[in-house]
Design an enzyme around this catalytic site. Structure first.
Site, PDB file in Angstrom:
ATOM      1  N   LYS A  56      51.983 114.707 -19.099  1.00 15.73           N
ATOM      2  CA  LYS A  56      52.978 114.113 -18.139  1.00 15.73           C
ATOM      3  C   LYS A  56      52.722 114.563 -16.509  1.00 15.73           C
ATOM      4  CE  LYS A  56      58.275 113.049 -17.853  1.00 15.73           C
ATOM      5  NZ  LYS A  56      59.326 113.419 -18.259  1.00 15.73           N
ATOM      6  N   SER A  86      62.021 109.439 -19.780  1.00 14.08           N
ATOM      7  CA  SER A  86      61.078 109.253 -18.642  1.00 14.08           C
ATOM      8  C   SER A  86      59.576 109.681 -18.973  1.00 14.08           C
ATOM      9  CB  SER A  86      61.509 110.344 -17.524  1.00 14.08           C
ATOM     10  OG  SER A  86      61.284 111.488 -18.072  1.00 14.08           O
ATOM     11  N   SER A 102      64.145 112.162 -22.667  1.00 15.94           N
ATOM     12  CA  SER A 102      62.994 111.801 -22.250  1.00 15.94           C
ATOM     13  C   SER A 102      61.819 112.058 -23.030  1.00 15.94           C
ATOM     14  CB  SER A 102      62.816 112.426 -20.709  1.00 15.94           C
ATOM     15  OG  SER A 102      63.544 111.671 -19.776  1.00 15.94           O
TER      16      SER A 102
END
Lengths: 489, 484
Positions: B75, B150, B174
């Site tokens: 990420k 997310s 997330s």
């Protein structure tokens, strides 16, 4: 000590006003690294050379508390006779400024590391206790430099993140003199403890001053103004005087005082409004989620307490007891740790009282002249003690001692060596003295007659002549005795 | 050999170890997949050259570390040394850190290397990956579907075989919600198990990095690699590193699992309820004792979260001011205007919304009513869990109240978007570990997940339960490759 009366009041047409002062002192902690990062704290490095990723708030950087800074705060708290809180919390104080990289300052708001304490001041009108409200740990900000370029501001982050202790007093101070004494006392205590070097020029000690006035006799505090970041005691005193008078004038005119933050303009010697209460920042304090609450074990506090050095108030008492000094002398000699160390070394080897007198007289005057502090004195404590002993034993007179002192300053030599090599030893042999005195008397027969006829003032004249002839070395006590005897005869 | 990128991380590790495939071949296979999957928009940055170099290095000098020779995409919230790190935001779109986050460094120390940086919601604020400055990510499950958020780039890349495993961060769900939306495994560890150092902060007291993988075994391997005490993070837990993968076992007989009645929310699709029932049945068959429990403060979790998280975010994001790094507006006549323009241009709407909410709830006069109250409720939510964990070993709930929704469906309705986190946020507020497991599909064929919540630091137990569950669930994630 003279018992003067406290008399700092501001006179208005409608009465006398008392000035109420509280201080927020920001003291830079003596530590090798910053409060939450490993960067160096040394003063005077090139701009932005002592800045870590944490100090400059890069993404993902986290603060880690520096244990030594915590210990220094605890030591200071103990030195202020204050309550040490086993539980304290770091909060974020949020505001935007170019020299505040995080966009918040890590400080302590509701739960400071140190609670209430007290500091004792020696004022000419007696001793006075000033209450300490709290002491908390916080980060310093960086420095914005506005005058290097006409259109840009430069930022130096060397100071960003350095550990500060904010020491908040109660509104117990009543005059610029008390403020002076308070700051100096705080400074002395912290220098004894080694927790802050107290250097105001380098900014290690700064203060915000809260000033209000009220009619003498009134119990209610007036509205206060805060004067920001005044960086010398002199300016602080000037700012207080100006501000107190300004407030009295307003009150006399029937106007109200706005609670506001003011700046002291050192060029114009006046304070001016920086921001009003309405414009006051909303700092949106909240506990810093990157840091756990600070929990101090009682044992750590106890151990630190045991390892504290002797503090000035205790040392003063000891000096009075142990060395027979009066309160004034003791006060002066404990004002700096180095001075008290020097004195104790001298006192061990010589007459304690005489040593104090000579230190506070000639030695301090010389150091003051040369702009030196005592740790850089050209005369070592051992040599100074020998000088004091030479005076005490009658080997040299006070007058000669002053000459020896001068030579010691220039050469750094041992006084015995100077006295010997320059033949400055006092003449204490009665026979030799009698010879000199007889010579003077025989040269001045007319004056001897006048003396005998009752003009006794001439005694001093004879002494002067004898001293001249002996090169100042005649033992004053013996000379007196023999002269009297011979004049009678 | 059939397409290696279809395999689990554990299988790949075996094949690399036995030299059935070289690290270079493996890396090339993923690079090929990534190049063919541009439509998914899962990557913000790729580091192919560097990855190929590292693969060759490994092949020349193989080792037997936990993640030997494995290319991994992560990420874009993890700072990576000399590699652009954006947090999905314009304000960091030119930011290249000089440092490596502890978690990614731990992965590289275990023999893995970087394949690229994965798209995510801006500053991890979002549940659909639609708030990223770099455009929304598409769920490989369907070309109209969001991948969750997310960590949407992570879930999408994992499900589309663009990385053998990955890591995300989970502040309110997330990791778990995108895992659930893509039929993959996601674990939010106990707060403090993985260092936060070097991760772009969203809400410091809630943020936690965790693994996203195809299987529970993979999850154990990744957690083992990435976790560990870090003295640079004051909230990191100082404890011995665990070997989750070695200790993984599927015998869970006799464990007690709580079923909280508060997680049966109004208007929850029937399918979610059915999935939950199916999960209970599987566990029961494995010898687990199911116990009805109550977590009475659950209904306050969402409002509490949406006070605490924005409050911390409003302060954490104050550092993005254009002074030292990142985007700086060229407009403005003084410092204040420069700030205003930089932040107006640099932040997207959702980030601005949360900064505004956070600033408001911390303001003097509102602090007690919002932030302080929320912190008190947070304690109650934590206490609900603590009380129940004296009776049960773990808690089973659905991961999300629905399957993946359509792109744009909730974009203009923040409250409906926030509701998607209803089952995941209580765990963050309580600092507990939770595992989202793929457990079935809805009638449209979209994956659904179940969540196992554990006691603090009880990751091993929920991994074991998940491991046993996985073996008996007969769920297989079958995604048709439509994007290349």
């Amino acid at each position: 000590m003279s018992k003067e009366k406290f008399n700092y009041f501001v006179n208005g047409d409608k009465g006398e006003y008392e000035v109420i002062i509280g201080l927020e002192v920001h003291a830079q902690i003596l530590s090798n690294s910053k409060l939450f990062s490993g960067s160096s704290t040394k003063f005077g490095a090139d701009p932005n050379k002592q800045v870590s990723l944490i100090d400059s708030a890069f993404p993902g950087m986290l603060p880690v508390i520096n244990e030594e800074c915590v210990k220094q705060a605890v030591r200071t708290g103990l030195g202020l006779n204050a309550k040490i809180n086993n539980y304290s919390v770091f909060d974020r104080k949020n505001y935007f400024y170019a020299d505040l990289p995080q966009g918040y300052q890590i400080s302590q708001y509701k739960n400071p590391i140190v609670g209430e304490g007290k500091v004792l001041l020696d004022m000419p009108y007696g001793s006075k206790e000033i209450g300490i409200e709290r002491l908390h740990l916080e980060q310093d900000a960086g420095k914005s430099i506005h005058d290097m370029d006409p259109s840009n501001t430069y930022v130096d982050l060397n100071r960003s993140g350095i550990a500060l202790m904010e020491i908040v007093s109660k509104p117990d101070l009543r005059s610029p003199e008390e403020v002076n004494a308070y700051i100096k006392k705080l400074r002395t205590i912290m220098r004894y403890l080694g927790t802050c070097d107290g250097n105001m020029q380098e900014g290690s000690l700064r203060a915000d001053v809260n000033v209000s006035v009220r009619k003498v006799g009134s119990k209610k505090f007036g509205t206060r103004c805060e004067i920001k970041n005044v960086n010398s005691i002199k300016f602080m005193q000037m700012a207080i005087e100006y501000e107190a008078n300004r407030q009295v004038e307003l009150l006399e005119e029937g106007k109200e005082i706005d609670q506001e933050t003011r700046l002291f303009d050192t060029k114009k010697n006046e304070t001016r409004s920086m921001r009003s209460k309405e414009d006051a920042h909303d700092y949106r304090y909240f506990p810093d989620p990157d840091l756990l609450p600070l929990k101090l074990e009682q044992k750590l506090i106890d151990d630190l307490k045991k390892s504290l050095p002797e503090l000035p108030d205790n040392k003063k008492e000891r000096f009075i007891q142990e060395y027979g000094l009066n309160s004034y002398e003791a006060n002066v000699l404990v004002s700096e740790k180095e001075i008290s160390d020097y004195y104790e070394e001298v006192a061990k080897l010589s007459d304690k009282k005489l040593a104090a007198t000579w230190m506070m007289g000639d030695l301090f005057a010389m150091l003051n002249d040369k702009g030196l502090n005592i740790s850089r004195s050209p005369i070592s404590a051992k040599n100074f003690a020998e000088l004091v002993q030479s005076i005490k034993s009658g080997e040299i007179s006070g007058r000669i001692a002053k000459q020896v002192f001068e030579i010691m300053v220039e050469s750094g030599d041992n006084p015995k060596k100077i006295i010997e090599s320059k033949g400055m030893k006092q003449q204490s042999d009665p026979k030799e003295l009698e010879k000199i005195i007889t010579e003077i008397l025989s040269k001045n027969k007319d004056k001897v007659d006048q003396y005998k006829a009752g003009k006794e003032k001439l005694f001093g004249f004879f002494i002067g002549e004898i001293m001249k002839l002996s090169g100042g070395k005649a033992n004053p006590r013996l000379t007196n005795e023999i002269l009297k005897k011979l004049l009678k005869g | 050999m059939s397409d290696i990128t279809n395999q689990s991380l554990s299988e790949i590790l075996e094949n690399v170890k036995s030299k059935k495939i070289s690290s270079l071949e493996l890396t090339q296979a993923y690079i090929k997949n990534i190049e063919n999957a541009k439509k998914l928009n899962a990557f913000i940055t790729t580091t192919f050259d560097q990855a190929l170099e590292n693969a060759k290095k490994f092949d020349n000098k193989p080792n037997e570390l936990l993640l030997h020779g494995i290319p991994l995409a992560v990420k874009d919230l993890f700072c990576t040394e000399n590699i652009k790190t954006t947090a999905g935001s314009k304000i960091l779109n030119n930011f290249i850190p000089s440092y490596e986050s502890t978690v990614t460094k731990n992965l590289w120390n275990c023999g893995a290397f970087l394949l690229g940086k994965l798209n995510c919601d801006e500053f991890a604020m979002g549940s659909s990956n639609e708030t990223s400055f770099f455009g929304n990510v598409i769920n490989p499950v369907g070309d109209q579907l969001v991948p969750g958020g997310s960590s949407g780039g992570s879930s999408s890349a994992l499900a589309a075989n663009l990385t053998p495993a990955t890591i995300g961060t989970d502040t309110g769900g997330s990791i778990r919600q995108p895992a659930s939306f893509t039929g993959t495994v996601g674990l939010k560890p106990t707060y403090g198990l993985c260092s936060r150092w070097g991760i772009v902060a969203f809400a410091s007291s809630l943020d936690q990095a965790g693994p996203m993988t195809k299987t529970v075994s993979d999850c154990a391997i990744m957690l083992e690699a990435m976790s560990g005490f870090d003295e640079k993070d004051s909230t990191s837990i100082n404890k011995k590193k665990e070997t989750y993968s070695k200790n993984l076992k599927d015998n869970i007989k006799g464990l007690k699992i709580g079923i909280p009645k508060e997680y049966r929310v109004d208007n929850m699709p029937k399918e979610i309820d059915e999935l939950w029932e199916k999960g209970k049945k599987i566990l029961k068959n494995l010898g687990v004792q199911l116990i009805d429990i109550s977590l009475p403060h659950t209904k306050y979790a969402l409002p509490t979260y949406y006070i605490v998280a924005p409050a911390e975010a409003s302060s954490n994001l104050a550092r993005y001011d254009g002074v030292r790094y990142g985007h700086r507006s060229q407009k403005g006549k003084d410092l204040i205007e420069m700030y205003e323009n930089t932040r107006s241009e640099g932040f997207g709407d959702e980030v601005k919304r949360r900064i505004l909410i956070g600033t408001y709830v911390l303001s003097s006069g509102y602090y007690d009513a919002y932030y302080l109250k929320a912190q008190k409720v947070r304690q109650l939510i934590k206490k609900d869990f603590d009380d129940n964990f004296t009776k049960v070993d773990a808690i089973l709930t659905p991961s999300t109240p629905s399957s993946a929704f359509k792109i744009g469906e909730k974009k203009n309705d923040p409250v409906s978007m926030y509701l998607n986190d209803i089952f995941t946020v209580p765990v963050n507020l309580a600092g507990l570990p939770a595992l989202s497991l793929p457990a079935g599909i809805d009638k449209q064929g979209h994956p659904l997940g179940l969540q196992l919540i554990g006691k603090a630091l009880d990751e091993q137990k929920i991994l074991n339960i998940g491991y046993a569950f996985e073996k008996n669930c007969c769920y297989k994630n079958e995604i048709k490759k439509w994007w290349s």
